[in-house]
Motif scaffolding. Structure first.
Motif, PDB file in Angstrom:
ATOM      1  N   PRO A 110       0.840  -1.220   0.000  1.00 48.78           N
ATOM      2  CA  PRO A 110       0.000   0.000   0.000  1.00 48.78           C
ATOM      3  C   PRO A 110       0.867   1.259   0.000  1.00 48.78           C
ATOM      4  CG  PRO A 110      -0.740  -1.572   1.663  1.00 48.78           C
ATOM      5  CD  PRO A 110       0.557  -2.086   1.155  1.00 48.78           C
ATOM      6  N   ASP A 111       0.438   2.270  -0.717  1.00 49.51           N
ATOM      7  CA  ASP A 111       1.192   3.522  -0.779  1.00 49.51           C
ATOM      8  C   ASP A 111       1.416   4.127   0.598  1.00 49.51           C
ATOM      9  OD1 ASP A 111       1.376   3.357  -3.507  1.00 49.51           O
ATOM     10  OD2 ASP A 111      -0.365   4.638  -3.891  1.00 49.51           O
ATOM     11  N   SER A 112       0.465   3.932   1.491  1.00 46.13           N
ATOM     12  CA  SER A 112       0.559   4.551   2.813  1.00 46.13           C
ATOM     13  C   SER A 112       1.658   3.936   3.667  1.00 46.13           C
ATOM     14  CB  SER A 112      -0.780   4.422   3.546  1.00 46.13           C
ATOM     15  OG  SER A 112      -1.124   3.044   3.698  1.00 46.13           O
ATOM     16  N   LEU A 113       2.144   2.732   3.294  1.00 44.24           N
ATOM     17  CA  LEU A 113       3.169   2.046   4.087  1.00 44.24           C
ATOM     18  C   LEU A 113       4.493   1.927   3.357  1.00 44.24           C
ATOM     19  CD1 LEU A 113       1.084  -0.937   5.555  1.00 44.24           C
ATOM     20  CD2 LEU A 113       1.591   1.253   6.632  1.00 44.24           C
ATOM     21  N   ARG A 114       4.480   2.031   2.054  1.00 45.30           N
ATOM     22  CA  ARG A 114       5.651   1.716   1.246  1.00 45.30           C
ATOM     23  C   ARG A 114       6.876   2.525   1.675  1.00 45.30           C
ATOM     24  NH1 ARG A 114       4.651   2.295  -4.983  1.00 45.30           N
ATOM     25  NH2 ARG A 114       2.901   0.966  -4.367  1.00 45.30           N
ATOM     26  N   GLY A 115       7.903   1.808   2.104  1.00 46.51           N
ATOM     27  CA  GLY A 115       9.166   2.436   2.466  1.00 46.51           C
ATOM     28  C   GLY A 115       9.183   3.108   3.831  1.00 46.51           C
ATOM     29  N   CYS A 116       8.080   3.070   4.587  1.00 42.75           N
ATOM     30  CA  CYS A 116       8.018   3.759   5.877  1.00 42.75           C
ATOM     31  C   CYS A 116       8.846   3.018   6.932  1.00 42.75           C
ATOM     32  CB  CYS A 116       6.581   3.870   6.361  1.00 42.75           C
ATOM     33  SG  CYS A 116       5.573   4.979   5.366  1.00 42.75           S
ATOM     34  N   GLU A 117       9.485   3.785   7.798  1.00 45.56           N
ATOM     35  CA  GLU A 117      10.276   3.194   8.873  1.00 45.56           C
ATOM     36  C   GLU A 117       9.352   2.613   9.938  1.00 45.56           C
ATOM     37  OE1 GLU A 117      13.451   4.336  12.408  1.00 45.56           O
ATOM     38  OE2 GLU A 117      12.768   5.889  10.990  1.00 45.56           O
ATOM     39  N   ILE A 118       9.612   1.359  10.347  1.00 43.71           N
ATOM     40  CA  ILE A 118       8.865   0.705  11.421  1.00 43.71           C
ATOM     41  C   ILE A 118       9.582   1.006  12.730  1.00 43.71           C
ATOM     42  CG2 ILE A 118       8.046  -1.503  12.334  1.00 43.71           C
ATOM     43  CD1 ILE A 118       8.188  -2.552   9.409  1.00 43.71           C
ATOM     44  N   THR A 119       8.862   1.513  13.706  1.00 43.04           N
ATOM     45  CA  THR A 119       9.482   1.875  14.987  1.00 43.04           C
ATOM     46  C   THR A 119       9.212   0.847  16.077  1.00 43.04           C
ATOM     47  OG1 THR A 119       7.555   3.215  15.598  1.00 43.04           O
ATOM     48  CG2 THR A 119       9.376   4.324  14.440  1.00 43.04           C
ATOM     49  N   ALA A 120       8.127   0.075  15.947  1.00 44.99           N
ATOM     50  CA  ALA A 120       7.813  -0.919  16.979  1.00 44.99           C
ATOM     51  C   ALA A 120       6.931  -2.006  16.384  1.00 44.99           C
ATOM     52  CB  ALA A 120       7.122  -0.266  18.174  1.00 44.99           C
ATOM     53  N   VAL A 121       7.041  -3.218  16.945  1.00 49.86           N
ATOM     54  CA  VAL A 121       6.203  -4.354  16.546  1.00 49.86           C
ATOM     55  C   VAL A 121       5.590  -4.938  17.806  1.00 49.86           C
ATOM     56  CG1 VAL A 121       6.087  -6.557  15.338  1.00 49.86           C
ATOM     57  CG2 VAL A 121       7.784  -4.844  14.639  1.00 49.86           C
ATOM     58  N   ASP A 122       4.265  -4.995  17.864  1.00 41.80           N
ATOM     59  CA  ASP A 122       3.557  -5.511  19.043  1.00 41.80           C
ATOM     60  C   ASP A 122       4.036  -4.859  20.335  1.00 41.80           C
ATOM     61  OD1 ASP A 122       1.992  -7.166  17.513  1.00 41.80           O
ATOM     62  OD2 ASP A 122       3.281  -8.913  17.748  1.00 41.80           O
ATOM     63  N   GLY A 123       4.319  -3.561  20.271  1.00 44.83           N
ATOM     64  CA  GLY A 123       4.722  -2.825  21.452  1.00 44.83           C
ATOM     65  C   GLY A 123       6.203  -2.895  21.777  1.00 44.83           C
ATOM     66  N   HIS A 124       6.966  -3.693  21.031  1.00 45.41           N
ATOM     67  CA  HIS A 124       8.402  -3.804  21.264  1.00 45.41           C
ATOM     68  C   HIS A 124       9.129  -2.888  20.288  1.00 45.41           C
ATOM     69  CE1 HIS A 124       7.654  -7.286  23.808  1.00 45.41           C
ATOM     70  NE2 HIS A 124       6.922  -7.807  22.838  1.00 45.41           N
ATOM     71  N   ARG A 125       9.928  -1.975  20.809  1.00 46.29           N
ATOM     72  CA  ARG A 125      10.673  -1.064  19.949  1.00 46.29           C
ATOM     73  C   ARG A 125      11.640  -1.846  19.073  1.00 46.29           C
ATOM     74  NH1 ARG A 125       8.224   3.792  19.933  1.00 46.29           N
ATOM     75  NH2 ARG A 125      10.151   4.582  18.984  1.00 46.29           N
ATOM     76  N   VAL A 126      11.824  -1.375  17.847  1.00 46.05           N
ATOM     77  CA  VAL A 126      12.690  -2.076  16.906  1.00 46.05           C
ATOM     78  C   VAL A 126      14.105  -2.205  17.456  1.00 46.05           C
ATOM     79  CG1 VAL A 126      13.858  -1.827  14.678  1.00 46.05           C
ATOM     80  CG2 VAL A 126      11.379  -1.600  14.817  1.00 46.05           C
ATOM     81  N   GLY A 127      14.592  -1.169  18.125  1.00 47.36           N
ATOM     82  CA  GLY A 127      15.923  -1.249  18.698  1.00 47.36           C
ATOM     83  C   GLY A 127      16.063  -2.392  19.683  1.00 47.36           C
ATOM     84  N   GLU A 128      15.016  -2.602  20.478  1.00 49.38           N
ATOM     85  CA  GLU A 128      15.003  -3.701  21.448  1.00 49.38           C
ATOM     86  C   GLU A 128      15.023  -5.046  20.731  1.00 49.38           C
ATOM     87  OE1 GLU A 128      11.633  -5.852  24.250  1.00 49.38           O
ATOM     88  OE2 GLU A 128      11.377  -3.753  23.677  1.00 49.38           O
ATOM     89  N   ILE A 129      14.231  -5.158  19.661  1.00 54.81           N
ATOM     90  CA  ILE A 129      14.169  -6.415  18.907  1.00 54.81           C
ATOM     91  C   ILE A 129      15.515  -6.725  18.272  1.00 54.81           C
ATOM     92  CG2 ILE A 129      13.084  -7.587  16.953  1.00 54.81           C
ATOM     93  CD1 ILE A 129      10.586  -5.842  17.496  1.00 54.81           C
ATOM     94  N   VAL A 130      16.094  -5.728  17.629  1.00 57.16           N
ATOM     95  CA  VAL A 130      17.375  -5.933  16.956  1.00 57.16           C
ATOM     96  C   VAL A 130      18.463  -6.298  17.959  1.00 57.16           C
ATOM     97  CG1 VAL A 130      19.187  -4.816  15.612  1.00 57.16           C
ATOM     98  CG2 VAL A 130      16.792  -4.466  15.000  1.00 57.16           C
ATOM     99  N   ASP A 131      18.488  -5.606  19.100  1.00 55.91           N
ATOM    100  CA  ASP A 131      19.500  -5.898  20.112  1.00 55.91           C
ATOM    101  C   ASP A 131      19.370  -7.320  20.639  1.00 55.91           C
ATOM    102  OD1 ASP A 131      20.596  -3.412  19.878  1.00 55.91           O
ATOM    103  OD2 ASP A 131      19.592  -2.572  21.646  1.00 55.91           O
ATOM    104  N   SER A 132      18.155  -7.831  20.719  1.00 60.21           N
ATOM    105  CA  SER A 132      17.961  -9.178  21.237  1.00 60.21           C
ATOM    106  C   SER A 132      18.358 -10.244  20.235  1.00 60.21           C
ATOM    107  CB  SER A 132      16.494  -9.384  21.646  1.00 60.21           C
ATOM    108  OG  SER A 132      15.650  -9.370  20.508  1.00 60.21           O
ATOM    109  N   ILE A 133      18.373  -9.880  18.948  1.00 62.37           N
ATOM    110  CA  ILE A 133      18.694 -10.844  17.902  1.00 62.37           C
ATOM    111  C   ILE A 133      20.179 -10.827  17.549  1.00 62.37           C
ATOM    112  CG2 ILE A 133      18.343 -11.353  15.442  1.00 62.37           C
ATOM    113  CD1 ILE A 133      15.441 -10.485  15.829  1.00 62.37           C
ATOM    114  N   MET A 134      20.790  -9.651  17.570  1.00 65.22           N
ATOM    115  CA  MET A 134      22.168  -9.499  17.115  1.00 65.22           C
ATOM    116  C   MET A 134      23.154 -10.474  17.761  1.00 65.22           C
ATOM    117  SD  MET A 134      22.712  -7.073  14.779  1.00 65.22           S
ATOM    118  CE  MET A 134      24.187  -6.098  15.036  1.00 65.22           C
ATOM    119  N   PRO A 135      23.063 -10.749  19.071  1.00 70.27           N
ATOM    120  CA  PRO A 135      24.086 -11.604  19.667  1.00 70.27           C
ATOM    121  C   PRO A 135      24.123 -13.025  19.116  1.00 70.27           C
ATOM    122  CG  PRO A 135      22.913 -10.382  21.358  1.00 70.27           C
ATOM    123  CD  PRO A 135      22.169 -10.189  20.083  1.00 70.27           C
ATOM    124  N   TYR A 136      23.067 -13.457  18.451  1.00 68.35           N
ATOM    125  CA  TYR A 136      23.011 -14.852  18.009  1.00 68.35           C
ATOM    126  C   TYR A 136      23.395 -15.003  16.544  1.00 68.35           C
ATOM    127  CZ  TYR A 136      20.462 -14.448  22.274  1.00 68.35           C
ATOM    128  OH  TYR A 136      20.121 -14.127  23.554  1.00 68.35           O
TER     129      TYR A 136
END
Length: 444
Positions: free
Chosen positions: A130-156
């Motif tokens: 959809p045009d309204s979403l295309r290329g938009c930055e995602i800041t959180a998923v299900d209330g979890h900030r993207v930075g938190e998600i990425v930090d939890s995944i990076m170590p593995y």
């Protein structure tokens, strides 16, 4: 029959109870020490990514964290952080009790729906979005900030892929997001548009419709290869052929692969096509024999060629590494292709095809187009499994180091012609217009 069912249920209950029971600090430290002792005994170059001083410091810090009782999953989350320092094949195996997706639930959206680049997670820019979403930055998923998600995944994520996180993080999202945050029937995304933070809630049906439009041939939650492992397309009027080489496996289909290559080359020769593009942009690896079979249909190689040096500790059974060389036979096979060759590579190209493109570059067999490969030219393989005594976790340790001839340093194979592959080409493949532009640029 009833007895068998009771035994299965009893075993399952015991396994769950064992996985959820807590291990003492002494047990945790014993497992970690054994893992590192085996690593230092088996691996050809244990401190290759860290250096001795930093390596010992991280060992000390990890032991200090193992000062309280932990479940198997908690323990794994501590020691699996070493995966970022190991090579791409040495790793701490997943816990036994990886949660299964309940029926009707969904996993984190696949790579075609979201894109990770330069520390930001975005909705894809495909025209199917959809045009309204295309290329938009995602800041959180299900209330979890993207930075938190990425930090939890990076170590593995392994160190070998550490310089190419854009690809690796997306491959990891599906598994780790759900392991750490759980499954859901729908996902709520917060995203930025026109300087304001907005919210959209998506369900499986919506995501499925998007997947069909953007051309992801995997199922929902999958980031698997294109629809078929290998196939080819002919464009006689443009003097172009395209061979999609999406995987080097499984081994029992090597004969089938050779038949597809033979049919491709024979069809090209019959049509008099002089430009063959070999697309390796989605090839994540497998068996080197697939690459060897392909090269046997290409002229210009000696009957026997050295492709890699290897240092092997033979599972730790010898006192020191033994230098070896990997030689491959390239006896010409009919039909043989003699036209112009272009090999398309990307940051999603790993393992076995690295040997292929490096051999192409070393012997001048064709032109490399695309991005630096995700896989490095110094690789490790043949992981030896070691079971840790208290937690039951599997530690897989490489005992061989491969160095592709003519390369140095921790880099991938560099292209001759840079071209950003992007996700459009990754999932949809290359159209004739793009191939024609590459060909025209080469022949000016």
């Amino acid at each position: 029959m009833k007895t068998k069912v009771l035994i299965i249920i009893s075993t399952l209950i015991s396994t769950i109870a064992w996985a959820q029971s807590k291990l003492s600090p002494a047990q945790l430290q014993e497992d970690f020490n054994q893992m590192m002792e085996q690593y230092e005994r088996i691996h050809p170059n244990p401190t290759w990514s860290l250096g001795g001083e930093r390596y010992n410091e991280l060992k000390r810090q990890t032991l200090e964290r193992l000062d309280r009782p932990m479940t198997q999953l908690d323990f794994w989350r501590v020691i699996a952080q070493w995966n970022q320092h190991f090579d791409g094949h040495t790793r701490v195996g997943f816990p036994q009790m990886v949660p299964q997706m309940p029926e009707g639930m969904m996993v984190f959206p696949p790579m075609s729906i979201v894109q990770y680049r330069d520390g930001q997670l975005r909705f894809s820019s495909y025209e199917g979005m959809p045009d309204s979403l295309r290329g938009c930055e995602i800041t959180a998923v299900d209330g979890h900030r993207v930075g938190e998600i990425v930090d939890s995944i990076m170590p593995y994520v392994s160190h070998e892929s550490g310089a190419y996180m854009n690809a690796t993080i997306l491959r990891s999202f599906s598994f780790y997001y759900n392991l750490f945050y759980g499954y859901s029937r729908q996902m709520t995304f917060r995203y930025m548009r026109d300087g304001a933070e907005k919210t959209v809630r998506l369900d499986r049906r919506t995501l499925y419709e998007w997947l069909v439009q953007v051309g992801d041939h995997g199922s929902i939650g999958s980031t698997g290869p294109r629809e078929v492992p290998w196939h080819f397309k002919l464009f006689p009027e443009q003097d172009i052929a395209l061979f999609e080489f999406n995987t080097c496996g499984p081994y029992d289909r090597l004969g089938q692969f050779d038949s597809v290559v033979s049919l491709c080359i024979d069809s090209i020769n019959r049509c008099g096509i002089g430009h063959l593009f070999v697309d390796l942009s989605h090839n994540g690896g497998g068996w080197d024999m697939f690459c060897q079979y392909f090269l046997c249909h290409i002229g210009g190689l000696p009957d026997t060629a050295v492709v890699m040096d290897v240092t092997s500790t033979e599972g730790g059974t010898v006192a020191g590494p033994e230098e070896k060389r990997v030689r491959m036979s390239f006896h010409p096979k009919q039909p043989l292709y003699g036209g112009r060759l272009y090999f398309i590579q990307s940051r999603f190209t790993y393992s076995a095809p690295i040997m292929l493109v490096n051999t192409v570059k070393r012997y001048g067999l064709g032109t490399l187009v695309g991005e630096e490969t995700g896989g490095l030219t110094t690789t490790y393989s043949w992981p030896i499994p070691v079971t840790l005594p208290n937690s039951g976790l599997k530690f897989h340790c490489s005992d061989r180091q491969y160095r592709h001839l003519g390369t140095t340093g921790p880099r991938g194979v560099m292209p001759d012609i840079p071209l950003e592959i992007g996700y459009k080409y990754l999932f949809r493949g290359f159209d004739i217009d793009t191939l024609q532009k590459i060909k025209s640029g080469m022949d000016y």
